[in-house]
Design a protein around this motif. Structure first.
Motif, PDB file in Angstrom:
ATOM      1  N   GLY A  50       0.818  -1.205   0.000  1.00  0.00           N
ATOM      2  CA  GLY A  50       0.000   0.000   0.000  1.00  0.00           C
ATOM      3  C   GLY A  50       0.853   1.256   0.000  1.00  0.00           C
ATOM      4  O   GLY A  50       0.550   2.225  -0.702  1.00  0.00           O
TER       5      GLY A  50
ATOM      6  N   SER B 159      -8.070   3.754   6.945  1.00  0.00           N
ATOM      7  CA  SER B 159      -7.749   2.331   6.880  1.00  0.00           C
ATOM      8  C   SER B 159      -8.791   1.456   7.564  1.00  0.00           C
ATOM      9  O   SER B 159      -9.021   0.317   7.132  1.00  0.00           O
TER      10      SER B 159
ATOM     11  N   GLU C 172     -13.138   3.277   6.376  1.00  0.00           N
ATOM     12  CA  GLU C 172     -13.409   3.178   4.943  1.00  0.00           C
ATOM     13  C   GLU C 172     -13.368   1.735   4.466  1.00  0.00           C
ATOM     14  O   GLU C 172     -14.156   1.338   3.600  1.00  0.00           O
ATOM     15  N   GLU C 173     -12.458   0.939   5.009  1.00  0.00           N
ATOM     16  CA  GLU C 173     -12.412  -0.470   4.608  1.00  0.00           C
ATOM     17  C   GLU C 173     -13.640  -1.224   5.099  1.00  0.00           C
ATOM     18  O   GLU C 173     -14.151  -2.117   4.408  1.00  0.00           O
TER      19      GLU C 173
ATOM     20  N   ASN D 136      -8.203   7.028  -6.967  1.00  0.00           N
ATOM     21  CA  ASN D 136      -8.703   6.272  -5.809  1.00  0.00           C
ATOM     22  C   ASN D 136      -8.999   4.820  -6.162  1.00  0.00           C
ATOM     23  O   ASN D 136      -8.766   3.922  -5.342  1.00  0.00           O
TER      24      ASN D 136
ATOM     25  N   GLY E 252      -8.142   1.309  -4.597  1.00  0.00           N
ATOM     26  CA  GLY E 252      -9.268   0.505  -4.140  1.00  0.00           C
ATOM     27  C   GLY E 252      -9.262  -0.913  -4.678  1.00  0.00           C
ATOM     28  O   GLY E 252      -9.640  -1.855  -3.969  1.00  0.00           O
TER      29      GLY E 252
ATOM     30  N   PHE F  22      -6.779  -3.022  -2.715  1.00  0.00           N
ATOM     31  CA  PHE F  22      -7.332  -3.250  -1.382  1.00  0.00           C
ATOM     32  C   PHE F  22      -8.401  -4.341  -1.439  1.00  0.00           C
ATOM     33  O   PHE F  22      -8.470  -5.212  -0.571  1.00  0.00           O
TER      34      PHE F  22
ATOM     35  N   HIS G  92      -4.301  -0.296   3.249  1.00  0.00           N
ATOM     36  CA  HIS G  92      -4.872   1.053   3.240  1.00  0.00           C
ATOM     37  C   HIS G  92      -4.109   1.945   4.219  1.00  0.00           C
ATOM     38  O   HIS G  92      -3.845   3.123   3.929  1.00  0.00           O
TER      39      HIS G  92
ATOM     40  N   ASP H  44      -2.197   5.381   3.194  1.00  0.00           N
ATOM     41  CA  ASP H  44      -2.546   6.662   3.807  1.00  0.00           C
ATOM     42  C   ASP H  44      -1.365   7.286   4.542  1.00  0.00           C
ATOM     43  O   ASP H  44      -1.190   8.510   4.544  1.00  0.00           O
TER      44      ASP H  44
END
Length: 242
Positions: free
Chosen positions: A99, A136, A139-140, A204, A208, A211, A227, A231
């Motif tokens: 990541g 992380s 949002e996940e 993004n 994504g 991820f 993630h 970040d």
């Protein structure tokens, strides 16, 4: 069956919203100055609301994901089956490193869109580090554990021998929506245009999709690690160099 795991990630997600506050207070001080209630009360209400919302999302996501092989295998084995918590440190570090590296690739790709630099407040590095916890975890939970799992489950009910395509479609859809979810912030920096939309969605989604793949193949824990690595690269390392 999923209540303990859902509660675990609901609490983690709700608390991660607090970690975002210092970062957002720098970017949007006027919003915090206009709060209708004292800040501690607003934060308490935010956590309570988050516990309810994320609790529902986590439970639904875990239940749907169980039918298509998606979930949080290590945390679930620990909480639901009473096994000793044995997180795979090596693969989690590899996911975080991947990541981290992907974020630099995305930062380089951003230059191709050639949008003008915007003068905005730059939050302190420590605020960016704290904000990374929200991205992380929360949002996940929303995009992978809930959205990707529910969409994959829904598509799997259509039948067919290939059990992979529903997950692949859900993975791409979640990545695109991940990008679309960042449009309000992008429109706060630039005038709305097709270029701004393309830039926001592409950059993004470029994060994504990996991820989502990690979530599919290794579980939510690895998606969170990747993630977090991305970040930290974006909000700590790269931001610190600007």
């Amino acid at each position: 069956m999923y209540l303990k795991t859902a509660a675990f990630f609901a609490v983690a997600s709700a608390l991660s919203t607090l970690a975002l506050v210092p970062y957002m207070a720098t970017l949007q001080p006027e919003a915090f100055a206009e709060l209708p209630v004292p800040l501690p009360v607003a934060l308490l209400l935010q956590v309570v609301q988050g516990l309810i919302l994320f609790g529902v999302l986590c439970f639904l996501g875990l239940r749907a994901g169980a039918t298509v092989g998606l979930g949080a295998p290590y945390i679930s084995a620990w909480l639901e089956q009473g096994e000793r918590l044995a997180l795979p440190a090596r693969s989690l570090l590899l996911a975080a490193g991947a990541g981290f590296a992907l974020a630099f690739g995305v930062a380089g790709l951003d230059r191709l869109f050639d949008l003008p630099m915007v003068d905005v407040p730059q939050p302190a590095v420590w605020k960016g580090a704290l904000a990374s916890l929200y991205g992380s975890i929360a949002e996940e939970v929303q995009l992978r554990l809930f959205l990707m799992s529910v969409v994959a489950w829904g598509l799997s009910t259509l039948g067919g021998r290939d059990r992979a395509w529903p997950v692949v479609v859900a993975m791409v859809l979640a990545a695109v929506l991940f990008g679309l979810g960042h449009l309000p912030a992008a429109f706060g920096l630039w005038e709305p245009s097709a270029l701004v939309v393309a830039r926001t969605v592409v950059l993004n989604a470029a994060l994504g999709v990996p991820f989502g793949w990690l979530f599919w193949k290794y579980g939510l824990e690895h998606a969170i690690a990747a993630h977090l690595g991305a970040d930290l690269a974006l909000h700590v390392v790269i931001a610190g160099l600007l």
